[in-house]
Design a protein around this motif. Structure first.
Motif, PDB file in Angstrom:
ATOM      1  N   THR A  42     -50.617 -22.062 -24.067  1.00  0.00           N
ATOM      2  CA  THR A  42     -49.883 -22.819 -25.075  1.00  0.00           C
ATOM      3  C   THR A  42     -50.784 -23.169 -26.253  1.00  0.00           C
ATOM      4  OG1 THR A  42     -48.691 -23.796 -23.224  1.00  0.00           O
ATOM      5  CG2 THR A  42     -48.367 -24.829 -25.378  1.00  0.00           C
ATOM      6  N   VAL A  43     -50.266 -22.887 -27.449  1.00  0.00           N
ATOM      7  CA  VAL A  43     -50.988 -23.219 -28.677  1.00  0.00           C
ATOM      8  C   VAL A  43     -50.012 -23.958 -29.586  1.00  0.00           C
ATOM      9  CG1 VAL A  43     -52.163 -22.283 -30.713  1.00  0.00           C
ATOM     10  CG2 VAL A  43     -52.460 -21.167 -28.492  1.00  0.00           C
ATOM     11  N   ILE A  44     -50.485 -25.036 -30.196  1.00  0.00           N
ATOM     12  CA  ILE A  44     -49.645 -25.740 -31.166  1.00  0.00           C
ATOM     13  C   ILE A  44     -50.042 -25.225 -32.546  1.00  0.00           C
ATOM     14  CG2 ILE A  44     -48.935 -27.997 -32.084  1.00  0.00           C
ATOM     15  CD1 ILE A  44     -48.381 -27.902 -29.106  1.00  0.00           C
ATOM     16  N   TYR A  45     -49.052 -24.694 -33.266  1.00  0.00           N
ATOM     17  CA  TYR A  45     -49.312 -24.166 -34.603  1.00  0.00           C
ATOM     18  C   TYR A  45     -48.322 -24.810 -35.565  1.00  0.00           C
ATOM     19  CZ  TYR A  45     -49.358 -20.826 -38.469  1.00  0.00           C
ATOM     20  OH  TYR A  45     -49.410 -20.247 -39.712  1.00  0.00           O
ATOM     21  N   ARG A  46     -48.841 -25.473 -36.580  1.00  0.00           N
ATOM     22  CA  ARG A  46     -48.011 -26.194 -37.555  1.00  0.00           C
ATOM     23  C   ARG A  46     -46.970 -27.070 -36.869  1.00  0.00           C
ATOM     24  NH1 ARG A  46     -47.580 -21.764 -42.429  1.00  0.00           N
ATOM     25  NH2 ARG A  46     -49.732 -22.046 -43.038  1.00  0.00           N
ATOM     26  N   GLY A  47     -47.402 -27.788 -35.845  1.00  0.00           N
ATOM     27  CA  GLY A  47     -46.538 -28.772 -35.203  1.00  0.00           C
ATOM     28  C   GLY A  47     -45.593 -28.216 -34.140  1.00  0.00           C
ATOM     29  N   ALA A  48     -45.489 -26.896 -34.043  1.00  0.00           N
ATOM     30  CA  ALA A  48     -44.583 -26.327 -33.027  1.00  0.00           C
ATOM     31  C   ALA A  48     -45.406 -25.679 -31.913  1.00  0.00           C
ATOM     32  CB  ALA A  48     -43.651 -25.314 -33.664  1.00  0.00           C
ATOM     33  N   GLN A  49     -44.776 -25.612 -30.742  1.00  0.00           N
ATOM     34  CA  GLN A  49     -45.508 -25.117 -29.578  1.00  0.00           C
ATOM     35  C   GLN A  49     -45.163 -23.643 -29.296  1.00  0.00           C
ATOM     36  OE1 GLN A  49     -45.499 -27.572 -25.905  1.00  0.00           O
ATOM     37  NE2 GLN A  49     -44.420 -25.833 -25.007  1.00  0.00           N
ATOM     38  N   TYR A  50     -46.184 -22.812 -29.113  1.00  0.00           N
ATOM     39  CA  TYR A  50     -45.970 -21.400 -28.785  1.00  0.00           C
ATOM     40  C   TYR A  50     -46.713 -21.053 -27.516  1.00  0.00           C
ATOM     41  CZ  TYR A  50     -44.275 -21.532 -33.490  1.00  0.00           C
ATOM     42  OH  TYR A  50     -43.566 -21.888 -34.606  1.00  0.00           O
ATOM     43  N   ARG A 420     -56.264 -31.272 -33.434  1.00  0.00           N
ATOM     44  CA  ARG A 420     -57.010 -32.469 -33.867  1.00  0.00           C
ATOM     45  C   ARG A 420     -57.199 -33.497 -32.751  1.00  0.00           C
ATOM     46  NH1 ARG A 420     -52.905 -36.000 -34.794  1.00  0.00           N
ATOM     47  NH2 ARG A 420     -50.970 -34.829 -34.840  1.00  0.00           N
ATOM     48  N   GLU A 421     -56.407 -33.407 -31.706  1.00  0.00           N
ATOM     49  CA  GLU A 421     -56.540 -34.378 -30.611  1.00  0.00           C
ATOM     50  C   GLU A 421     -57.675 -33.962 -29.664  1.00  0.00           C
ATOM     51  OE1 GLU A 421     -52.132 -36.152 -29.939  1.00  0.00           O
ATOM     52  OE2 GLU A 421     -52.270 -33.972 -29.883  1.00  0.00           O
ATOM     53  N   THR A 422     -58.857 -33.853 -30.233  1.00  0.00           N
ATOM     54  CA  THR A 422     -59.996 -33.367 -29.456  1.00  0.00           C
ATOM     55  C   THR A 422     -61.253 -34.118 -29.864  1.00  0.00           C
ATOM     56  OG1 THR A 422     -58.989 -31.186 -29.704  1.00  0.00           O
ATOM     57  CG2 THR A 422     -61.186 -31.247 -28.720  1.00  0.00           C
ATOM     58  N   ILE A 423     -62.063 -34.432 -28.887  1.00  0.00           N
ATOM     59  CA  ILE A 423     -63.347 -35.081 -29.151  1.00  0.00           C
ATOM     60  C   ILE A 423     -64.449 -34.061 -28.904  1.00  0.00           C
ATOM     61  CG2 ILE A 423     -64.916 -36.901 -28.343  1.00  0.00           C
ATOM     62  CD1 ILE A 423     -62.346 -38.452 -27.484  1.00  0.00           C
TER      63      ILE A 423
END
Ligand code: GDP
Ligand code: IMO
Ligand code: MG
Length: 427
Positions: A42-50, A420-423
């Motif tokens: 799963t990858v989030i691209y421009r706010g949508a999930q693929y 962006r939700e990554t540290i």
């Protein structure tokens, strides 16, 4: 000439897609080296999930070239569908996606035999496969009767091989399983059609990688599944039919071991498994249920509910050892946000005996009793934390213990599905 291998360090679905997509920012090439459409990344691209099954998770970065290596088993119809899906997002795939001419093809009889074998297996022998034909395709590869991408480019050879294979498979389908035979001409006609559509993507990917590495380009080798599903090192026979472990990257891409720079292991802050097989920290009560619901733990490929339990540092020690994992990317920390207490498995016991290393027999593994260390929860949202220091104190304490008990350093902590939700944790 650096290759960074990113692997799943548990039983799959650790969040490899997210981490590979994130780290693609600093790479030139992302290459899949094993598995096939059994993967769901799963990858989030421009706010949508693929959810990507065969196309590497770097495809959403327009600069990145993507490779499907010789070690992958390719389902051409599913792949072309995936290409169309990505192109519908106005992302160019042509000239960016390359498929090894040595990769083996998934044929309709592989998918059928995968399903029939599962259907007819009695309870204890069922693997709970994804039904994507993976096992039968790798069986043919090793039996030297597989059909490769390169065969698509020669219709006469394709027809000859396919007709020969099908005569044997049809006997199996009819006599053993009592089902209707497949029609050779129809399959030939279907696969000949793939020739022209696949042709633009096909190349000698090992040579391509070798040139890129000589130019100093950074390559990410993207593992599918997870180390504990490895056919050699996993919980055999409840495994997939390829080598998701780091070693698989060399054979599955045709790159030398000397080109590897590092191995990053992706693991959830807890554990999940989909399909059958031993899972020592599985929780069949409210903890498992809460993890499943909070973490949205339903398969990205098959939609099946994932089995859930606490983080297993003892299994991780084994995985780190066989893969040479130096850094860990711990995902889905946010799923633990509301727990009052959180546990980490630090060892296994059977009949009063403490295991020194990860057991080999599935029967033994399923009878082990995990030994836990308990940590206080933090009961606060971690979703907006962007640095280690912003995490609640108990979350830091938990992560520190997790890394220490596992035996590798923390490199990334993921607190949500998007990039962006990554540290990032500096060494
Ligand atoms: P993969 O097969 O290893 O790529 O993992 P999957 O895509 O099958 O499953 C991971 C799931 O967790 C996906 O739905 C991701 O969007 C999601 N995910 C990844 N990282 C995080 C995270 O840190 N927090 C949360 N809540 N979800 C995440
Ligand atoms: P990603 O890449 C989780 C599991 C199946 C089954 C076993 C064998 O998304 O992490 P197979 O179809 O490969 O013959 O099934 O392996 N399995 C996965 N579990 N994530 C995956 O991929 C998986 N791919 C296969 O559930 O137990
Ligand atoms: Mg997955």
């Amino acid at each position: 000439m650096p290759v960074d291998i990113i692997i799943g360090a548990q039983w799959g679905d650790e969040g490899k897609g997210k981490i590979v997509d994130l780290l693609s920012e600093d790479a030139s090439i992302v290459a899949r080296y094993q598995g096939g459409a059994n993967a769901g990344h799963t990858v989030i691209y421009r706010g949508a999930q693929y959810v990507l099954h065969q196309i590497p998770s770097g495809i959403f970065h327009r600069r990145i070239r993507c490779i499907i290596g010789n070690g992958v088993v390719v389902d051409p119809e599913a792949l072309l569908q995936e290409v169309r899906k990505v192109e519908s997002l106005r992302i160019n795939v042509r000239g960016r996606l390359f498929i090894s001419h040595r990769a083996h093809l998934i044929m309709p009889y592989h998918k059928l035999l995968d399903l029939l074998a599962e259907e007819s297996a009695d309870g204890g022998r069922r693997i709970g496969t994804t039904g994507r034909g993976i096992g039968p395709a790798y069986t043919d590869k090793v039996a030297r009767s597989g059909i490769r991408i390169v065969d698509l480019l020669s219709p006469a050879r394709l027809k000859e091989k396919l007709t020969h294979n099908l005569s044997e498979k049809n006997r199996l389908i009819r006599r053993i399983y009592g089902k209707e035979e497949l029609d050779a001409d129809a399959i030939v006609a279907e696969y000949v059609k793939f020739d022209k559509r696949i042709d633009p993507f096909v190349t000698d990917t090992s040579l391509f990688l070798s040139r890129a590495l000589r130019e100093g380009k950074v390559v990410i080798a993207e593992g599918a599944q997870g180390a504990l599903l490895d056919v050699d090192h996993g919980t055999y026979p409840f495994v997939t039919s390829s080598n998701p472990t780091a070693g698989g990257a060399c054979t599955g891409l045709g790159i030398p071991p000397t080109s590897i720079r590092t191995v990053l292991g992706v693991a959830k802050a807890y554990t999940t498994r989909v399909g059958e097989g031993p899972f020592p920290t599985e929780d069949l009560g409210t903890v498992g249920e809460t993890l499943r619901l909070t973490g949205g733990e339903f398969g990205a490929t098959t939609g099946r509910p994932r089995r859930c339990g606490w983080y297993d540092a003892f299994a991780m020690q084994y995985v780190i050892r066989i893969n040479g994992i130096e850094g860990l990317a711990i995902t889905k920390l946010d799923v633990l946000d509301r727990f009052e207490e959180i546990r980490i498995c630090t060892g296994y016991r059977t009949n009063g005996k403490t295991w020194k290393s990860f057991p080999t027999e599935p029967e033994v593994l399923s009878q082990t009793v995990p030994v836990y260390e308990t940590f206080p929860g933090w009961r606060a949202s971690t979703r907006s934390a962007r640095s280690y220091g912003e995490l609640p104190r108990n979350a830091r304490r938990y992560l520190r213990a997790l890394a220490e008990l596992s035996g590798a350093r923390l490199s990334y902590v993921s607190v949500g599905p998007s990039r962006r939700e990554t540290i990032h944790i500096l060494p």
